[in-house]
Structure formats: C-alpha cells, structure tokens
Design a protein around this motif. Structure first.
Motif, PDB file in Angstrom:
ATOM      1  N   GLN A 165       0.838 -58.323 -32.038  1.00  0.00           N
ATOM      2  CA  GLN A 165       0.639 -59.387 -31.050  1.00  0.00           C
ATOM      3  C   GLN A 165       1.828 -59.442 -30.093  1.00  0.00           C
ATOM      4  O   GLN A 165       2.938 -59.068 -30.440  1.00  0.00           O
ATOM      5  CB  GLN A 165       0.486 -60.741 -31.727  1.00  0.00           C
ATOM      6  CG  GLN A 165       1.669 -61.154 -32.581  1.00  0.00           C
ATOM      7  CD  GLN A 165       1.476 -62.521 -33.221  1.00  0.00           C
ATOM      8  OE1 GLN A 165       2.143 -63.478 -32.872  1.00  0.00           O
ATOM      9  NE2 GLN A 165       0.564 -62.612 -34.163  1.00  0.00           N
ATOM     10  N   TYR A 166       1.540 -59.902 -28.890  1.00  0.00           N
ATOM     11  CA  TYR A 166       2.652 -60.188 -27.987  1.00  0.00           C
ATOM     12  C   TYR A 166       3.368 -61.418 -28.522  1.00  0.00           C
ATOM     13  O   TYR A 166       2.732 -62.383 -28.953  1.00  0.00           O
ATOM     14  CB  TYR A 166       2.145 -60.490 -26.583  1.00  0.00           C
ATOM     15  CG  TYR A 166       1.758 -59.263 -25.811  1.00  0.00           C
ATOM     16  CD1 TYR A 166       2.650 -58.219 -25.656  1.00  0.00           C
ATOM     17  CD2 TYR A 166       0.502 -59.161 -25.234  1.00  0.00           C
ATOM     18  CE1 TYR A 166       2.298 -57.086 -24.952  1.00  0.00           C
ATOM     19  CE2 TYR A 166       0.140 -58.034 -24.519  1.00  0.00           C
ATOM     20  CZ  TYR A 166       1.047 -57.000 -24.382  1.00  0.00           C
ATOM     21  OH  TYR A 166       0.705 -55.886 -23.683  1.00  0.00           O
TER      22      TYR A 166
ATOM     23  N   VAL B 237      -9.575 -58.245 -34.493  1.00  0.00           N
ATOM     24  CA  VAL B 237      -9.322 -58.893 -35.787  1.00  0.00           C
ATOM     25  C   VAL B 237     -10.306 -58.343 -36.817  1.00  0.00           C
ATOM     26  O   VAL B 237     -11.523 -58.360 -36.599  1.00  0.00           O
ATOM     27  CB  VAL B 237      -9.478 -60.432 -35.688  1.00  0.00           C
ATOM     28  CG1 VAL B 237      -9.096 -61.091 -37.004  1.00  0.00           C
ATOM     29  CG2 VAL B 237      -8.645 -60.994 -34.560  1.00  0.00           C
TER      30      VAL B 237
ATOM     31  N   GLN C 182      -4.250 -49.269 -18.285  1.00  0.00           N
ATOM     32  CA  GLN C 182      -4.325 -50.726 -18.194  1.00  0.00           C
ATOM     33  C   GLN C 182      -3.074 -51.310 -17.536  1.00  0.00           C
ATOM     34  O   GLN C 182      -3.136 -52.216 -16.723  1.00  0.00           O
ATOM     35  CB  GLN C 182      -4.491 -51.294 -19.618  1.00  0.00           C
ATOM     36  CG  GLN C 182      -4.443 -52.799 -19.722  1.00  0.00           C
ATOM     37  CD  GLN C 182      -5.606 -53.426 -18.993  1.00  0.00           C
ATOM     38  OE1 GLN C 182      -6.664 -52.811 -18.868  1.00  0.00           O
ATOM     39  NE2 GLN C 182      -5.411 -54.618 -18.476  1.00  0.00           N
ATOM     40  N   PHE C 183      -1.915 -50.743 -17.886  1.00  0.00           N
ATOM     41  CA  PHE C 183      -0.672 -51.305 -17.371  1.00  0.00           C
ATOM     42  C   PHE C 183      -0.304 -50.755 -16.006  1.00  0.00           C
ATOM     43  O   PHE C 183       0.284 -51.448 -15.193  1.00  0.00           O
ATOM     44  CB  PHE C 183       0.481 -51.031 -18.355  1.00  0.00           C
ATOM     45  CG  PHE C 183       0.633 -52.117 -19.370  1.00  0.00           C
ATOM     46  CD1 PHE C 183       1.594 -53.098 -19.220  1.00  0.00           C
ATOM     47  CD2 PHE C 183      -0.212 -52.176 -20.459  1.00  0.00           C
ATOM     48  CE1 PHE C 183       1.709 -54.117 -20.137  1.00  0.00           C
ATOM     49  CE2 PHE C 183      -0.105 -53.180 -21.389  1.00  0.00           C
ATOM     50  CZ  PHE C 183       0.858 -54.162 -21.232  1.00  0.00           C
TER      51      PHE C 183
ATOM     52  N   ARG D  66     -10.730 -50.952 -27.194  1.00  0.00           N
ATOM     53  CA  ARG D  66     -10.455 -49.786 -26.354  1.00  0.00           C
ATOM     54  C   ARG D  66      -8.954 -49.622 -26.148  1.00  0.00           C
ATOM     55  O   ARG D  66      -8.481 -48.558 -25.831  1.00  0.00           O
ATOM     56  CB  ARG D  66     -11.105 -49.961 -24.966  1.00  0.00           C
ATOM     57  CG  ARG D  66     -12.612 -49.953 -24.986  1.00  0.00           C
ATOM     58  CD  ARG D  66     -13.169 -48.533 -25.067  1.00  0.00           C
ATOM     59  NE  ARG D  66     -14.616 -48.527 -25.109  1.00  0.00           N
ATOM     60  CZ  ARG D  66     -15.337 -48.633 -26.208  1.00  0.00           C
ATOM     61  NH1 ARG D  66     -14.724 -48.748 -27.373  1.00  0.00           N
ATOM     62  NH2 ARG D  66     -16.653 -48.628 -26.180  1.00  0.00           N
ATOM     63  N   ASN D  67      -8.235 -50.744 -26.266  1.00  0.00           N
ATOM     64  CA  ASN D  67      -6.788 -50.740 -26.035  1.00  0.00           C
ATOM     65  C   ASN D  67      -6.058 -51.247 -27.277  1.00  0.00           C
ATOM     66  O   ASN D  67      -6.595 -52.040 -28.037  1.00  0.00           O
ATOM     67  CB  ASN D  67      -6.434 -51.663 -24.864  1.00  0.00           C
ATOM     68  CG  ASN D  67      -6.875 -51.097 -23.542  1.00  0.00           C
ATOM     69  OD1 ASN D  67      -8.068 -50.960 -23.294  1.00  0.00           O
ATOM     70  ND2 ASN D  67      -5.927 -50.750 -22.711  1.00  0.00           N
TER      71      ASN D  67
ATOM     72  N   LEU E 196      -2.928 -52.628 -26.743  1.00  0.00           N
ATOM     73  CA  LEU E 196      -2.279 -53.803 -26.174  1.00  0.00           C
ATOM     74  C   LEU E 196      -3.288 -54.599 -25.345  1.00  0.00           C
ATOM     75  O   LEU E 196      -4.303 -54.060 -24.914  1.00  0.00           O
ATOM     76  CB  LEU E 196      -1.118 -53.389 -25.277  1.00  0.00           C
ATOM     77  CG  LEU E 196      -0.021 -52.552 -25.936  1.00  0.00           C
ATOM     78  CD1 LEU E 196       0.924 -52.008 -24.883  1.00  0.00           C
ATOM     79  CD2 LEU E 196       0.748 -53.379 -26.951  1.00  0.00           C
ATOM     80  N   SER E 197      -2.972 -55.862 -25.101  1.00  0.00           N
ATOM     81  CA  SER E 197      -3.743 -56.703 -24.173  1.00  0.00           C
ATOM     82  C   SER E 197      -5.201 -56.873 -24.568  1.00  0.00           C
ATOM     83  O   SER E 197      -6.036 -57.153 -23.719  1.00  0.00           O
ATOM     84  CB  SER E 197      -3.703 -56.137 -22.746  1.00  0.00           C
ATOM     85  OG  SER E 197      -2.391 -56.069 -22.311  1.00  0.00           O
ATOM     86  N   GLN E 198      -5.528 -56.640 -25.823  1.00  0.00           N
ATOM     87  CA  GLN E 198      -6.908 -56.852 -26.251  1.00  0.00           C
ATOM     88  C   GLN E 198      -6.881 -57.325 -27.694  1.00  0.00           C
ATOM     89  O   GLN E 198      -6.064 -56.855 -28.485  1.00  0.00           O
ATOM     90  CB  GLN E 198      -7.687 -55.543 -26.141  1.00  0.00           C
ATOM     91  CG  GLN E 198      -9.150 -55.726 -26.422  1.00  0.00           C
ATOM     92  CD  GLN E 198      -9.900 -54.409 -26.478  1.00  0.00           C
ATOM     93  OE1 GLN E 198      -9.343 -53.353 -26.257  1.00  0.00           O
ATOM     94  NE2 GLN E 198     -11.170 -54.491 -26.795  1.00  0.00           N
ATOM     95  N   THR E 199      -7.751 -58.268 -28.008  1.00  0.00           N
ATOM     96  CA  THR E 199      -7.744 -58.815 -29.359  1.00  0.00           C
ATOM     97  C   THR E 199      -8.650 -58.003 -30.271  1.00  0.00           C
ATOM     98  O   THR E 199      -9.751 -57.622 -29.890  1.00  0.00           O
ATOM     99  CB  THR E 199      -8.226 -60.270 -29.328  1.00  0.00           C
ATOM    100  OG1 THR E 199      -7.431 -60.963 -28.368  1.00  0.00           O
ATOM    101  CG2 THR E 199      -8.070 -60.935 -30.680  1.00  0.00           C
TER     102      THR E 199
ATOM    103  N   GLN F 145     -11.368 -53.604 -34.205  1.00  0.00           N
ATOM    104  CA  GLN F 145     -12.649 -54.309 -34.184  1.00  0.00           C
ATOM    105  C   GLN F 145     -13.604 -53.604 -33.213  1.00  0.00           C
ATOM    106  O   GLN F 145     -13.159 -52.979 -32.239  1.00  0.00           O
ATOM    107  CB  GLN F 145     -12.410 -55.755 -33.725  1.00  0.00           C
ATOM    108  CG  GLN F 145     -13.615 -56.664 -33.877  1.00  0.00           C
ATOM    109  CD  GLN F 145     -13.280 -58.125 -33.572  1.00  0.00           C
ATOM    110  OE1 GLN F 145     -12.144 -58.451 -33.223  1.00  0.00           O
ATOM    111  NE2 GLN F 145     -14.256 -58.992 -33.713  1.00  0.00           N
ATOM    112  N   GLU F 146     -14.875 -53.722 -33.450  1.00  0.00           N
ATOM    113  CA  GLU F 146     -15.857 -53.059 -32.584  1.00  0.00           C
ATOM    114  C   GLU F 146     -15.598 -53.444 -31.122  1.00  0.00           C
ATOM    115  O   GLU F 146     -15.385 -54.615 -30.809  1.00  0.00           O
ATOM    116  CB  GLU F 146     -17.277 -53.467 -32.978  1.00  0.00           C
ATOM    117  CG  GLU F 146     -18.323 -52.660 -32.235  1.00  0.00           C
ATOM    118  CD  GLU F 146     -19.736 -53.031 -32.641  1.00  0.00           C
ATOM    119  OE1 GLU F 146     -19.906 -53.800 -33.598  1.00  0.00           O
ATOM    120  OE2 GLU F 146     -20.670 -52.551 -31.975  1.00  0.00           O
ATOM    121  N   GLY F 147     -15.602 -52.475 -30.264  1.00  0.00           N
ATOM    122  CA  GLY F 147     -15.365 -52.736 -28.841  1.00  0.00           C
ATOM    123  C   GLY F 147     -13.906 -52.546 -28.447  1.00  0.00           C
ATOM    124  O   GLY F 147     -13.577 -52.607 -27.263  1.00  0.00           O
TER     125      GLY F 147
END
Lengths: 372, 366
Positions: free
Chosen positions: A99-100, A75, A241-242, A67-68, A70-73, A63-65
C-alpha cells in the motif's frame, strides 16, 4: 582552390567574438541539457516505480482484474497461497501486503510504498544498510535515503495511521522519487488496514524449467477470481501508468527547448551575417558562388548546434551525476538513444536556424561592397 | 526635442529584436508553463473534496490526505460522529484506487463507494449509480468510449455506466462512484470505511466541529475541508518542488543567454553609434542607460509574450487533452517576473562593460 578552402572564414568569424560564441554555446547547451534531463527524469521515474517488482519472483497473482502492482487495489484471502501452490509448476507462493503510505514527517506528507511481508519469506528488503529485518509487530525497515532526509535512524519511532512504528533497520537501493520503500511484517500492515487474513498479491516462484508466461496462464486458467501476471508485464503496466501522464507536458517542454535552441543559433548566425554583409558582398564581388556562401552559414550554424549539443550532453551527464549524489531520491537515466536523438536533432536545428541568414545572403547585392 | 534612441536602436534590426523577444519569451514560458501544469494538477487533486459538500473530513488517526493514501475506520465511526452536537450529516465513504476496463481500454480511477452515489456533486449526464452501476468522470468515459448504458469492468465485476460527472480528473487520475455496499462486497471489507464526510450545522464553525469530533471519537483525525485540501496540495507540491526549481533555474540560464546574446550583438553592432553619441557629448551614464533600456525593453516584451502564450496554452490545451489543465497563479507570474528582472540585470552586464569602455575618438578613426 576555392577561397573557402584556403581561408577558414566560418571558424574565424565564430572565433572573432569569443564572448558571443560562449553565450551562444551556453544557451544551446542549456536547452539541450534541459531536454536530456527531462527525458532522463521521465525514464528514471519509470525505472524507480518498478524498483520493488524488479527484485521479486517472476509471477505475481492479484485479485481478478489486476493489471498494475501500484495504484490499483487488489485484495485476496491469504489462504489462497495453498491453492496457488497446488497448481503444477508452482514452487512457492508467498502472500504480501502492499500500500501507499502517506507518512507524516516534519509535519509534511511524505509518500512511501509500504510492503507487508512474512519475515523469513520472500518479499522483504533485499539489502540492509544497517540494523536488521523486521520480525515483530510494529517494526519497520525504512529506505536509508528517506530516513536520512528526515533525520530518522535505527531506533527512531514513526507514527503512521495512529500506530507507533519502530525503525529496526535501514535498507539500501530502495529509494525512489515518488515511492521510496518501507517494509513491515504483513500482520502489521493488515492491522493498519483493518484487513486481517488478507494479502494484496502473491509472489509466485516457478519450479525450475517452467516459464513465467506459461505458469501465469496456467494459474489464470486454474483458479477463479484471480489474475496472474508476469513480473515484466506488471512492471511495464506500472511504468506506463506513471510515465504516460507526463508525456504531454514533457513533449511541450522539449518542444519549447528545441525552439529556444533554434532561435539562439539562428540569432547568433543571423547577427554575425548581417553585421558582415559588406564582407560577404565583397566575397560575392570577388566571385564566391552563392552555394559557397550558404555553406559558410551552414557550417557556422552546424558548429554552434553540434558544439552546444556536446556541451549540453556533458552538462546533463554532470548534472545527473550531481543529482544522484546530492539528491539520490531522483534518478535521471540518460539513455544512449536520447543522446543520439538529440545529436541528430542538432543538425536539424542548424538547418532551420541557417534559413534566415541564408536568405539574407541570397539577396545580397555584390555591388553594395563598392558603395559607402 | 528628445530622440528616442533606445527604441530606434532596438527597432533598427527588427528581425533580431523579434528573435530576442521570442527567445526570452520561450525561456519564461518554460517557467510559467511548468508552474501552471503543476498548479492545475493540484487544483484537480482537491476537486472532489472541494465539491463534496463536506465541512469536516474524518479519517484514520494521522491521516489528512486522500491522494495515494490509505485510511481505514470502523463503520461505527460514522454513527459515533453523527450524534456529536453540531453535526448535520455524517456520510461514510470507501475510497480505493481501481482499474476500470472496457475491452482493451483501461484507466486508473479513485473509486468512491458512496451510499448517496456522489451527492451533492452535480451530475453532467445520466443519473447516480444504483446497485451494479457506476458513475464515471466524463473524460474517462470518453477515453474508454463508455457511454451511459454501456458496461465496464472493475475488480473482475461488470458495472453498467449510469451517469457522468465533470471536472474531477487530472492528468494523474480520474474519479468514479459506485454504491458503498457494492465496493465493500468486492473488496471483502465489510464493516470498514475509509473516510466520513461531515456536514456541519449552520451555527457551528468547522474548526470547532473538527476539534469536537477528535475529542469525542478515539482513533480518528478530523480536518476541516480547507486544512484537508491544503494538505492534499502539499503532497504534489512537495514532490514537484525540486523539479520546478530546476526548471526555473534552466529557464533563467536560457533567458540570460538569449537576452545576453541579443544585447551583446546589438551593442557590438551599435558601438560606432555609441562612439558618435559620446563624441557629441553623451555622458557615459546616459549611454549605459541606453544599453540597459534596450535589454529591459526586450525582456519586458518577452515577458508579456510569454504571458500571452501561457494564457493561450491554458485555453487551448484542455480542449486537446481535457485532463491537462493549466492554472496560472499570481505567485507564479511574480516568480517569472523576478526571473525576468534577474535576466535583465545579468544579461546587461556584458554590453554595459563594452559601452562604458567605448572611446569617443574611435568615431574619427577608420
């Protein structure tokens, strides 16, 4: 010839008290091993968090925006696959869900990264240890290590978010400290999230001869509402990020471990110097120059620092190997760079540690050798 | 008049005694600091839920955590919960991890879509978000250099910063709030909520209400705030248990080595003193007590110094890095104390053997 060259005073003094020598080496080695293991764990975490991405196509679309991974939604409608495939240079675009999954095993929350993929298409487990890949709704492939830790095997059932998931296969090489992998058909993952007809990312395979960066930029320009990134870029963002949050505590731990090592070396050299002050005074009275005395202290400190560091490196390597066989979910990746850095630092440790005993020697009065 | 032999022997070489104390303090500090860092993360992990005003949290069946967790409920669940006797308020929220960007600066947050804009959490500055607006945790706002009135981006959309909340961020994540319908729109998840935060009427106990909700609404798990928070803490706790244990072991080894080294070299240099004391009639047991007392005093001083240092760190670090919070717990201090006790016992073994074997006649030889 000087007395230093004829008589190996430094070595003899160190060897005179073997128990003390061993204790000093153990302390320095423990501190060095701690530094190596902590930095290795941090590096290992970085490698483990990109475990899934490392096995996927060179370009991903989110989805637009985004960057990661993991840890980012992210859809997107699954129908977007057709639009992506129409972009020149795209050989194949495959939707995946991600998904986690906070699984409840043995009444405890256990985190996994659940991948939803379309059976027969890319995105699924790359190596099975046993069983088969999931094909129908409610079927699951679980990481072998995670399964064995919780007594799960092919045929076991696992409850997640109110659904019964049946384990049909166990995957190999999919273990991670924070994020062991689990794979299910995308329809199952979408049902769990109440998001039918959606995908979180698209795995994009470029046509031969098309570079990943070029293709990502082209998709970005062509399709609105999406962000295309190369796999390496996403992986680097995830690692950052991690790992970044752990940098400050890790730095504090490494600083403490270094301080301990310096203290221990300093303590060992200082106490032996202080105890032998009469001997040193005699040597001074016999004409041994101040610089030679400093060398004596420096050699002892350097021997302890380098010896302890060598033992520490061996200990850390053995511990890393032991951990990988006893607790495979942890990856301790000790790099050559960190070994070189710590060996170099050992000399700095020796230099700092020999400062106090050197001062003691500098102030030593040669006449004290004749007093009693 | 008794002579304070242990103290005098210990203080005879002050430099060595101080170095020993510092070494042991550093080893125990490793144990204490790591425990405090993870405890701090745990505390912040549940900060939102602790202060959300919810007595019961309703989630998708089988879900009782928020951190790194997915939960999806039909929007009607909130309506169904609201009419259950004993429920004062049922507030649906959407909860997703998201990247907030301002120029080249970025930060991962748990983005909460809440019609109330994060009430009843107190606002540190500004006001709750309206449509097209976002409320950030203060440390993230500072990191992104996004003051109130500035604009940030999430999911490709632009949001105006309307206000700030405090005390919800840890080194792992931060929190931000937008209107639920706004988040629903960007996620394309109409009709789905993540959790329902339930406030109980004063007359009802939370565990009873949670049980009543689970019995009345199918497909949900209802947990009291305390149970939910405990489960959240387990997530990080379970992930880090092995690391903490390993660190305690390393701290123990270093502590033993340092204490042993101090004790051993001190005893060796005082062996002649012990021989004199034995020749003067000091019994072997008393000589051993002397040796152990010196080690015990060094370790005890090291322990106190480690406590002072970790408290100092806990006070200083949040000023340097606001998300790095150290929480010192009595249990962790007790663990360090046990490690210190074990260090004393093991480290005392070597010098005790030397002192026990010392020959009183050796004082007359030269």
């Amino acid at each position: 010839m000087t007395a230093r060259r004829r008589v190996p005073i430094a070595r003899r003094q160190l060897a005179a008290e073997p128990a003390k020598l061993v204790v000093t080496l153990v302390a320095v080695a423990a501190a060095v091993a701690l530094v190596l293991l902590l930095s290795g764990l941090r590096r290992g975490m970085g490698e483990q968090v990109t475990l899934y991405l490392d096995h996927q196509s060179p370009v991903l679309v989110g989805q637009e925006g985004a960057r990661n991974f993991l840890s980012q939604t992210s859809v997107l409608p699954e129908a977007l696959a057709d639009e992506i495939e129409r972009v020149p240079g795209v050989a194949e675009a495959t939707p995946i869900g991600q998904q986690y999954a906070m699984l409840r095993l043995h009444r405890r929350p256990v985190l996994a990264l659940l991948i939803g993929y379309d059976p027969g298409k890319p995105g699924g487990p790359w190596r099975l240890a046993s069983g088969r890949a999931p094909t129908g709704r409610g079927e699951l492939v679980l990481d072998r290590v995670l399964a064995s830790e919780h007594g799960l095997e092919v045929g076991s059932t696992l409850e997640y978010r109110g659904a019964q998931l049946r384990i049909v296969g166990l995957s190999r090489g999919t273990s991670g400290f924070m994020t062991p992998l689990a794979f299910a058909p995308r329809t199952t993952v979408n049902d769990l999230s109440r998001q039918p007809g959606t995908a979180n990312f698209f795995l994009v395979r470029p046509e031969p001869g098309i570079g990943a960066e070029t293709l990502a930029a082209r998709i970005d320009r062509t399709l609105p509402g999406v962000t295309a990134l190369t796999r390496d870029e996403l992986a680097a963002n995830d690692r950052r990020q991690f790992i970044d949050p752990f940098s400050a505590p890790l730095f504090a731990m490494v600083a403490i471990a270094f301080a301990v090592a310096i203290l221990v070396i300093g303590l060992a050299v200082y106490s032996s110097t202080a105890e032998r002050s009469r001997e040193y005074a005699t040597l001074k009275a016999l004409g041994l120059r101040r610089i030679a005395l400093f060398q004596l202290v420096g050699v002892q400190a350097a021997a302890l620092a380098l010896g302890g560091t060598a033992v520490g490196i061996v200990l850390a390597a053995a511990a890393a190997r032991g951990v990988s066989s006893l607790a495979p979910k942890y990856l301790i990746a000790i790099s050559v760079g960190s070994v070189v850095a710590i060996a170099t630092s050992a000399l700095a440790m020796a230099l700092v540690a020999s400062f106090v005993p050197a001062r003691l020697l500098a102030r030593l009065d040669p006449a004290s050798a004749f007093r009693r | 008049m008794s002579v304070p032999l242990a103290r005098r022997q210990l203080l005879f070489r002050k430099g060595r005694a101080l170095a020993g104390i510092a070494g042991i303090a550093a080893a125990l500090l490793l144990v204490l600091a790591l425990n405090a860092i993870f405890a701090g993360i745990n505390d912040r992990l549940t900060a939102y839920i602790d202060r959300s005003g919810a007595d019961v949290i309703v989630a998708q069946q089988g879900v009782d955590t928020m951190h790194m967790t997915q939960s999806a409920l039909a929007e009607q669940t909130a309506t169904a919960v609201a009419v259950i006797p004993g429920v004062a308020q049922a507030r649906p929220i959407l909860y997703v991890p998201a990247m907030i960007e301002r120029g080249e600066k970025r930060g991962i947050v748990y983005l909460i879509g809440d019609d109330s804009g994060g009430a009843p959490l107190p606002i540190a500055a500004g006001r709750r978000p309206g449509l097209g607006e976002i409320m950030l945790e203060r440390t993230l706002a500072e990191r992104l250099a996004a003051p109130i009135g500035s604009r940030v981006r999430a999911f490709g959309q632009s949001f105006r910063v309307s206000g700030e909340v405090e005390g919800l961020a840890s080194i792992l994540n931060s929190v931000a709030f937008v209107r639920r319908q706004e988040l629903e729109r960007v996620l394309g998840s109409a009709g789905v909520v993540s959790y329902v935060l339930v406030r109980a009427q004063p007359t009802i106990h939370s565990p009873d209400l949670a049980a009543r909700i689970e019995a009345s609404v199918p497909g949900v798990t209802a947990s009291t705030r305390e149970v939910f928070a405990r489960s959240e803490r387990r997530v990080v706790g379970d992930m880090t248990t092995d690391i903490v244990r390993a660190m305690i072991l390393v701290g123990f080894v270093i502590g033993v080595a340092v204490a042993g080294l101090v004790a051993y070299s001190a005893t060796l240099s005082q062996l002649r003193d012990y021989a004199v004391l034995r020749a003067l009639g000091l019994r072997a047991r008393r000589a051993l007590t002397l040796a152990v007392a010196q080690i015990g005093a060094t370790v005890a001083a090291g322990f106190v110094l480690a406590l002072v240092l970790v408290w100092t760190l806990a006070a200083l670090l949040p000023r340097l890095s606001p998300t790095l919070v150290l929480a010192i717990r009595a249990g962790d201090v007790a663990t360090a104390l046990i490690v210190a006790g074990a260090v004393t016992l093991v480290a005392a073994a070597l010098p005790v053997l030397r002192v026990a074997r010392v020959d009183p006649a050796s004082v007359f030889r030269r």
